[in-house]
Enzyme design. Structure first.
Site, mmCIF file in Angstrom:
data_model
loop_
_atom_site.group_PDB
_atom_site.id
_atom_site.type_symbol
_atom_site.label_atom_id
_atom_site.label_comp_id
_atom_site.label_asym_id
_atom_site.label_seq_id
_atom_site.Cartn_x
_atom_site.Cartn_y
_atom_site.Cartn_z
ATOM 1 N N GLY A 51 0.818 -1.222 0.000
ATOM 2 C CA GLY A 51 0.000 0.000 0.000
ATOM 3 C C GLY A 51 0.844 1.261 0.000
ATOM 4 O O GLY A 51 0.541 2.233 -0.698
ATOM 5 N N CYS A 52 1.910 1.249 0.773
ATOM 6 C CA CYS A 52 2.782 2.429 0.876
ATOM 7 C C CYS A 52 3.555 2.635 -0.424
ATOM 8 O O CYS A 52 3.797 3.777 -0.832
ATOM 9 C CB CYS A 52 3.725 2.290 2.070
ATOM 10 S SG CYS A 52 2.823 2.207 3.641
ATOM 11 N N THR A 53 3.926 1.545 -1.073
ATOM 12 C CA THR A 53 4.614 1.647 -2.359
ATOM 13 C C THR A 53 3.668 2.240 -3.406
ATOM 14 O O THR A 53 4.049 3.140 -4.153
ATOM 15 C CB THR A 53 5.131 0.264 -2.807
ATOM 16 O OG1 THR A 53 6.094 -0.182 -1.842
ATOM 17 C CG2 THR A 53 5.774 0.330 -4.184
#
Length: 165
Positions: A51-53
């Site tokens: 998700g952060c990527t």
């Protein structure tokens, strides 16, 4: 007098908590240096996770649109400068990631909250974005961000709020 809890919520109109944090290159980023410019400050849980990527890559892919609007972008997590550097290099990110290893800035912005994953409760960074206006006041808060479409919404809101040049 009651003690302010660490997850007090920052609201629109509040003065943005100031900070000085190191980016992925070990350079100090001072929010005060961005007075007169809008800043998108987004908090995320962990470098190199799916998700952060995706969120970082969405900011990367829209960076020129944000830059053209005279908006600075910073991602903040509790990861180290070294891990940020790996994340930036792996995904060719074109903006700074700030290392808040002691969590003081996360606390100041109220993004450390109880989370629940696979039935386990723990304290962690809840994905949250703030738009800080040229006057260093909070113009918009996006709590519990869903990654898909988030950057497009920010661009739309920046335009609506008249925070772009």
């Amino acid at each position: 007098m009651t003690k302010k809890s660490s997850n007090h919520q920052i609201e629109v109109g509040d003065k943005a908590p100031t900070f000085k944090l190191n980016d992925q290159n070990g350079e100090t980023i001072n929010l005060a240096d961005y007075k007169g410019k809008s800043v998108v400050l987004y908090f995320y849980p962990k470098d190199l996770t799916p998700g952060c990527t995706q969120e970082a890559c969405d900011f990367r892919d829209n960076f020129n649109r944000l830059k053209k609007a005279n908006v600075a972008v910073f991602g903040v997590s509790k990861d180290s400068v070294d891990l940020h550097k790996k994340f930036v290099e792996k995904h060719d990110l074109n903006f700074s990631l700030l290392a808040d290893e002691d969590g003081k800035v996360c606390d100041a912005y109220g993004v450390i909250q109880e989370k629940n994953m696979y039935g386990k409760k723990f304290m962690g960074i809840v994905r949250t974005t703030f738009i800080i206006g040229p006057d260093q006041k909070i113009k918009k808060v996006y709590p519990k961000v869903k990654v898909a479409g988030h950057v497009d919404q920010i661009l739309k809101d920046l335009k609506t709020e008249g925070l772009t040049n």
